[in-house]
Scaffold this active site. Structure first.
Site, PDB file in Angstrom:
ATOM      1  N   THR A   1       6.337   0.922   1.846  1.00 38.12           N
ATOM      2  CA  THR A   1       7.344   1.740   2.520  1.00 38.12           C
ATOM      3  C   THR A   1       6.609   2.670   3.471  1.00 38.12           C
ATOM      4  O   THR A   1       5.890   3.576   3.027  1.00 38.12           O
ATOM      5  CB  THR A   1       8.155   2.584   1.514  1.00 38.12           C
ATOM      6  OG1 THR A   1       8.738   1.709   0.555  1.00 38.12           O
ATOM      7  CG2 THR A   1       9.240   3.368   2.214  1.00 38.12           C
TER       8      THR A   1
ATOM      9  N   LEU B   1       0.837  -1.201   0.000  1.00 38.57           N
ATOM     10  CA  LEU B   1       0.000   0.000   0.000  1.00 38.57           C
ATOM     11  C   LEU B   1       0.875   1.255   0.000  1.00 38.57           C
ATOM     12  O   LEU B   1       2.076   1.182   0.252  1.00 38.57           O
ATOM     13  CB  LEU B   1      -0.910  -0.016   1.237  1.00 38.57           C
ATOM     14  CG  LEU B   1      -1.757  -1.283   1.424  1.00 38.57           C
ATOM     15  CD1 LEU B   1      -2.656  -1.138   2.647  1.00 38.57           C
ATOM     16  CD2 LEU B   1      -2.586  -1.604   0.201  1.00 38.57           C
TER      17      LEU B   1
ATOM     18  N   LYS C   1      15.256   0.936   4.232  1.00 34.42           N
ATOM     19  CA  LYS C   1      14.619   1.427   3.005  1.00 34.42           C
ATOM     20  C   LYS C   1      14.664   2.964   2.935  1.00 34.42           C
ATOM     21  O   LYS C   1      14.909   3.551   1.875  1.00 34.42           O
ATOM     22  CB  LYS C   1      13.164   0.917   2.978  1.00 34.42           C
ATOM     23  CG  LYS C   1      12.297   1.500   1.895  1.00 34.42           C
ATOM     24  CD  LYS C   1      12.703   1.054   0.511  1.00 34.42           C
ATOM     25  CE  LYS C   1      11.866   1.743  -0.546  1.00 34.42           C
ATOM     26  NZ  LYS C   1      12.419   1.602  -1.881  1.00 34.42           N
TER      27      LYS C   1
HETATM   28  P1  NAD Z   1       0.518   2.723  -6.144  1.00 37.56           P
HETATM   29  O1  NAD Z   1      -0.062   4.003  -5.682  1.00 37.56           O
HETATM   30  O2  NAD Z   1       0.732   2.451  -7.597  1.00 37.56           O
HETATM   31  O3  NAD Z   1      -0.349   1.482  -5.563  1.00 37.56           O
HETATM   32  C1  NAD Z   1      -0.899   1.425  -4.294  1.00 37.56           C
HETATM   33  C2  NAD Z   1      -2.244   0.700  -4.405  1.00 37.56           C
HETATM   34  O4  NAD Z   1      -2.781   0.479  -3.096  1.00 37.56           O
HETATM   35  C3  NAD Z   1      -3.299   1.494  -5.183  1.00 37.56           C
HETATM   36  O5  NAD Z   1      -3.748   0.725  -6.287  1.00 37.56           O
HETATM   37  C4  NAD Z   1      -4.405   1.745  -4.157  1.00 37.56           C
HETATM   38  O6  NAD Z   1      -5.706   1.731  -4.719  1.00 37.56           O
HETATM   39  C5  NAD Z   1      -4.188   0.583  -3.214  1.00 37.56           C
HETATM   40  N1  NAD Z   1      -4.750   0.759  -1.861  1.00 37.56           N
HETATM   41  C6  NAD Z   1      -4.602   1.790  -1.011  1.00 37.56           C
HETATM   42  N2  NAD Z   1      -5.218   1.527   0.162  1.00 37.56           N
HETATM   43  C7  NAD Z   1      -5.767   0.292   0.038  1.00 37.56           C
HETATM   44  C8  NAD Z   1      -6.519  -0.542   0.919  1.00 37.56           C
HETATM   45  N3  NAD Z   1      -6.832  -0.173   2.161  1.00 37.56           N
HETATM   46  N4  NAD Z   1      -6.925  -1.754   0.453  1.00 37.56           N
HETATM   47  C9  NAD Z   1      -6.612  -2.162  -0.790  1.00 37.56           C
HETATM   48  N5  NAD Z   1      -5.892  -1.420  -1.673  1.00 37.56           N
HETATM   49  C10 NAD Z   1      -5.465  -0.208  -1.246  1.00 37.56           C
HETATM   50  O7  NAD Z   1       1.901   2.568  -5.330  1.00 37.56           O
HETATM   51  P2  NAD Z   1       3.148   1.643  -5.723  1.00 37.56           P
HETATM   52  O8  NAD Z   1       4.040   2.395  -6.650  1.00 37.56           O
HETATM   53  O9  NAD Z   1       2.677   0.280  -6.064  1.00 37.56           O
HETATM   54  O10 NAD Z   1       3.885   1.619  -4.296  1.00 37.56           O
HETATM   55  C11 NAD Z   1       3.419   0.846  -3.200  1.00 37.56           C
HETATM   56  C12 NAD Z   1       4.426   0.982  -2.054  1.00 37.56           C
HETATM   57  O11 NAD Z   1       5.707   0.519  -2.503  1.00 37.56           O
HETATM   58  C13 NAD Z   1       4.631   2.432  -1.574  1.00 37.56           C
HETATM   59  O12 NAD Z   1       4.809   2.435  -0.186  1.00 37.56           O
HETATM   60  C14 NAD Z   1       5.904   2.856  -2.301  1.00 37.56           C
HETATM   61  O13 NAD Z   1       6.594   3.861  -1.591  1.00 37.56           O
HETATM   62  C15 NAD Z   1       6.676   1.552  -2.351  1.00 37.56           C
HETATM   63  N6  NAD Z   1       7.633   1.406  -3.476  1.00 37.56           N
HETATM   64  C16 NAD Z   1       7.318   1.786  -4.746  1.00 37.56           C
HETATM   65  C17 NAD Z   1       8.252   1.632  -5.771  1.00 37.56           C
HETATM   66  C18 NAD Z   1       7.954   2.038  -7.201  1.00 37.56           C
HETATM   67  O14 NAD Z   1       8.908   2.061  -8.005  1.00 37.56           O
HETATM   68  N7  NAD Z   1       6.721   2.345  -7.551  1.00 37.56           N
HETATM   69  C19 NAD Z   1       9.496   1.056  -5.492  1.00 37.56           C
HETATM   70  C20 NAD Z   1       9.771   0.633  -4.209  1.00 37.56           C
HETATM   71  C21 NAD Z   1       8.836   0.802  -3.186  1.00 37.56           C
END
Ligand code: NAD
Length: 294
Positions: free
Chosen positions: A95, A64, A170
């Protein structure tokens, strides 16, 4: 193994697909109907709610955006921890603040549920390829249980320490990443302003002492690297607002232990200005725009 997967965003969706490909039985959910539809089309079984995913699950994974989402999912009177069967392993790969991970782990332990924090690095490319780096906080025994599942989504698995330690590792990594993306953008913009070709300059710096991950895998200048978000109008990838969140976590962390992180603070302010200018939804490498003529 029966696995519940909650959060099918840029990272969670491809991670869940890798578990499916590895032969696990998945039950997945996202609050966004669009995300559910997208991954259902790729074969991922979608449940009606987060609570419905955990019925009979041996492992629960969440991916999330931020601390508030993770707290909202697991804690509270209607939280998921009330519905997960004791003995289940919870892996949160979001994160978030180390303090929140510790809070979830403590609440889980009180119900006989094991919980580890396992944030990742490697970007969306790593999530698709199954080559992520996992930084785990929790007990050795719980990591040993998680390892076979993590290995299907990642290539490197590190035990950072007790609950919350994965998040601390992280945040240190992402503070460095935020800083180096700004430095790389600044250097490229300077070269281009002097008439240099961005591709040629990128290659010179990549093979010189300025070489870094952005130049290797994630060039911020459109057209230099076909696969980077910069060449796709900064769509997908790792959002500016997510980087801003991580740099905020790093500053909170630094204040708590009285560490000096001046460049981390500067980077947070530059991403904040970039977000205020309306670019919060673009990939974080779009910070290059701060150094270009509009
Ligand atoms: P994103 O915004 O693309 O996806 C997050 C998803 O969570 C969304 O689809 C949202 O609808 C869903 N969501 C939120 N609350 C929810 C709930 N209560 N129940 C069900 N679904 C819910 O984000 P992302 O890029 O996939 O990143 C996710 C995590 O990973 C973040 O903490 C980010 O910092 C970390 N991260 C991202 C990357 C990257 O390159 N995108 C790399 C490393 C770490």
């Amino acid at each position: 193994m029966k696995i519940a997967f909650i959060g099918l965003g840029n990272m969670g969706g491809p991670m869940a697909l890798n578990l499916l490909k590895a032969g696990h039985t998945l039950s997945a959910f996202d609050l966004s109907a669009e995300a559910c539809k997208k991954f259902a089309a790729e074969g991922l079984p979608i449940a009606a709610s987060a609570a419905a995913t955990v019925a009979g699950a041996e492992v629960v994974i969440s991916m999330l955006p931020a601390s508030a989402h993770v707290e909202g999912l697991y804690l509270g009177s209607d939280g998921l921890l009330e519905k997960i069967t004791p003995g289940t392993l919870v892996i949160d790969s979001s994160t978030i603040a180390a303090a929140t991970s510790r809070k979830v782990a403590e609440a889980a332990a009180k119900r006989g549920i094991a919980a580890i924090d396992a944030p990742v690095s490697g970007g969306t490319g790593g999530a698709v390829a199954g080559t992520l780096t996992f930084m785990v906080g929790g007990s050795e025994a719980d990591l040993a249980r998680a390892r076979p599942v993590l290995e299907k989504m990642g290539a490197n698995i590190f035990h950072a320490g007790a609950a919350g330690a994965g998040q601390t590792a992280k945040i240190c990594n992402n503070m460095l990443l935020g800083i180096l993306m700004i430095g790389t953008s600044e250097a490229l913009a300077l070269g281009v302003a002097n008439g240099l070709d961005a591709k040629v300059l990128s290659e010179i710096m990549r093979r010189s002492s300025g070489g870094n991950w952005a130049l290797e895998k994630y060039n911020p200048m459109p057209g230099v690297m076909e696969t980077s978000p910069a060449s796709k109008n900064y769509a997908g990838g790792f959002g500016t607002d997510l980087m801003l969140k991580d740099l905020g976590l790093a500053q909170e962390n630094a204040a708590a232990v009285r560490a000096s992180t001046p460049l981390g603070g500067m980077a947070r302010n530059l991403y904040a200005a970039h977000s205020l200018a309306g670019h919060g939804g673009l990939d974080f490498s779009s910070v290059l725009k701060l150094f270009q003529k509009p």
